[in-house]
Design a protein around this motif. Structure first.
Motif, PDB file in Angstrom:
ATOM      1  N   ASP A 151       2.552   4.320   7.472  1.00 14.12           N
ATOM      2  CA  ASP A 151       1.937   4.490   6.157  1.00 14.12           C
ATOM      3  C   ASP A 151       0.687   3.618   6.056  1.00 14.12           C
ATOM      4  O   ASP A 151       0.366   2.851   6.952  1.00 14.12           O
ATOM      5  N   GLN A 152       0.017   3.745   4.926  1.00 14.85           N
ATOM      6  CA  GLN A 152      -1.214   2.994   4.696  1.00 14.85           C
ATOM      7  C   GLN A 152      -0.952   1.496   4.662  1.00 14.85           C
ATOM      8  O   GLN A 152      -1.794   0.686   5.078  1.00 14.85           O
ATOM      9  N   TYR A 153       0.221   1.095   4.187  1.00 15.10           N
ATOM     10  CA  TYR A 153       0.578  -0.319   4.108  1.00 15.10           C
ATOM     11  C   TYR A 153       0.595  -0.932   5.507  1.00 15.10           C
ATOM     12  O   TYR A 153       0.024  -2.005   5.736  1.00 15.10           O
ATOM     13  N   GLN A 169      -3.027  -1.086   7.039  1.00 22.66           N
ATOM     14  CA  GLN A 169      -3.842  -2.194   6.536  1.00 22.66           C
ATOM     15  C   GLN A 169      -3.315  -3.542   7.009  1.00 22.66           C
ATOM     16  O   GLN A 169      -4.095  -4.437   7.358  1.00 22.66           O
ATOM     17  N   PHE A 170      -1.994  -3.702   7.021  1.00 24.91           N
ATOM     18  CA  PHE A 170      -1.425  -4.992   7.412  1.00 24.91           C
ATOM     19  C   PHE A 170      -1.810  -5.358   8.839  1.00 24.91           C
ATOM     20  O   PHE A 170      -2.124  -6.524   9.129  1.00 24.91           O
ATOM     21  N   THR A 220       5.649   0.123  11.638  1.00 21.97           N
ATOM     22  CA  THR A 220       5.999  -0.019  10.225  1.00 21.97           C
ATOM     23  C   THR A 220       5.740  -1.458   9.786  1.00 21.97           C
ATOM     24  O   THR A 220       5.509  -2.344  10.608  1.00 21.97           O
ATOM     25  N   ARG A 221       5.790  -1.648   8.500  1.00 24.78           N
ATOM     26  CA  ARG A 221       5.657  -3.000   7.950  1.00 24.78           C
ATOM     27  C   ARG A 221       6.791  -3.224   6.978  1.00 24.78           C
ATOM     28  O   ARG A 221       6.844  -2.600   5.916  1.00 24.78           O
ATOM     29  N   ARG A 236       8.747  -4.956   4.168  1.00 22.11           N
ATOM     30  CA  ARG A 236       8.354  -5.781   3.028  1.00 22.11           C
ATOM     31  C   ARG A 236       9.143  -7.082   2.960  1.00 22.11           C
ATOM     32  O   ARG A 236       8.798  -7.986   2.194  1.00 22.11           O
TER      33      ARG A 236
END
Length: 389
Positions: A277-279, A282-283, A309-310, A312
């Motif tokens: 995903d965008q998260y 960017q991360f 993935t990132r 949370r």
């Protein structure tokens, strides 16, 4: 001493050969033998037996002696009969691709040096010839031309010489050396002991290779947009220690997407890792300008890897390779499942431009800390127990 260079060199030297003080020797070295020794040290060792004067001085093709250089050094020996070696202040001029001087600095000669290694350029030194016999008796040779000293042969010789004598200073500029982008010193500056996976590299033949898992792979023009302005120039002895592999269809550590496919993938270990995903995008400091579009069939042919993935929660799981992290105020490079400490100079040398990803050792506790990527000079100095200025 001509290391079988080219006809242009011979043409320049030829006009001086009527001078009885000038002796010309061509090594006629076979190309296959060039990487067996540190060539400049080998040639110096071949030249030294021809010298029959009381003093020895060295001059390379990127350095100019000032008119008073030799006389001032001999004068120093006359005033100090106990002196065995002297060195002078040197002007270093940085030159751009057009031959224009863009900056300069000075290597000073303030103090008596008992550890001259990595502090004095060999074009700024004169020593008594009598030292050579003592060095050869102790070490079996004058200069050590082992290939492991390819980028610091003079420093090894200074360390040998310092066993018998210190270097006395002459704090006057007596020579000027010119450093171009392709100069030997600039080529090896800030190189780590090992090449970094995912780097585009080239040697003197200007052929571009992609370095991956200890092998250099030829790179076709298709990927020119990737390696243009981000290819690391390295000296041949450093580059040629790695075997040549086959040409890669798609290099690792690049962002790709299909012509008709919205998903973005990161290529790693020959697999496509979908960025979830965008998260996550960017991360991990990915940039859309770096995405390369490839054919749909080519994309489908790539095996699937773990998605990027990132979480949370803060825990970093399966991060992408060849990304910089900032952990406890220190930079680390993640490669092949390992975090490697890395110096800022190496980061810049290898075009690792993205902003480091903030993390803590708690976030990465499941990953090992590996061998650092530090400039090779740091490691050499540490091994020799020599303090550099």
């Amino acid at each position: 001493m001509d290391d079988h260079s080219n006809d242009e060199t011979i043409a320049v030297i030829h006009k001086y050969l009527d001078d009885p003080r000038v002796r010309y020797e061509n090594s006629f070295v076979h190309p296959a033998d060039r990487l067996k020794t540190t060539r400049y040290a080998t040639l110096i060792n071949s030249a030294l037996p021809f010298a029959d004067g009381d003093f020895i001085s060295y001059l390379t093709d990127d350095t100019v002696y000032h008119p008073e250089r030799l006389s001032r050094m001999v004068e120093m020996f006359s005033h100090h009969p106990e002196a065995q070696a002297v060195y002078s202040k040197q002007k270093v001029v940085q030159v751009n691709e057009r031959g224009e001087a863009i900056s300069h600095f000075y290597r000073n000669a303030y103090t008596v040096l008992h550890q001259a290694a990595f502090q004095v350029d060999h074009c700024s030194v004169m020593h008594r010839r009598s030292l050579l016999d003592r060095i050869r008796h102790k070490y079996g040779s004058y200069w050590d031309d082992d290939m492991k000293h390819w980028n610091h042969g003079d420093s090894i010789f200074w360390a040998r010489m310092n066993n018998f004598a210190p270097f006395l200073p002459i704090n006057e500029v007596l020579d000027t050396t010119y450093k171009t982008p392709d100069s030997f010193q600039n080529a090896y500056r800030f190189l780590p002991a090992d090449l970094i996976d995912g780097s585009f590299v080239k040697g003197s033949d200007q052929n571009v290779y992609f370095f991956d898992m200890g092998v250099r792979h030829p790179v076709g023009e298709r990927w020119g947009s990737l390696y243009l302005n981000r290819t690391v120039a390295v000296p041949d002895p450093y580059l040629f220690q790695y075997n040549i592999g086959k040409m890669l269809n798609i290099p690792n550590y690049i962002l790709v997407k299909g012509a008709d496919h919205p998903a973005i993938f990161y290529i790693e270990a020959g697999k496509k890792r979908r960025i979830a995903d965008q998260y996550a995008f960017q991360f991990y400091q990915f940039k859309r300008k770096d995405i390369v579009t490839i054919g749909e069939e080519e994309l489908k042919a790539l095996p699937e890897g773990l998605p990027i993935t990132r979480e949370r929660s803060g825990l970093i799981e399966n991060p992408p390779g060849r990304r910089l992290f900032f952990i406890e105020r220190e930079p680390f490079l993640f490669l092949n499942g390992v975090f490697h400490p890395i110096r800022e100079q190496v980061v810049r040398k290898f075009f690792l431009y993205h902003k480091p990803i903030p993390a803590s050792f708690r976030n990465i506790q499941q990953f090992p800390i590996g061998k650092p990527f530090y400039p090779v000079y740091d490691e050499i100095i540490k091994k020799l127990n020599i303090a550099a200025e």
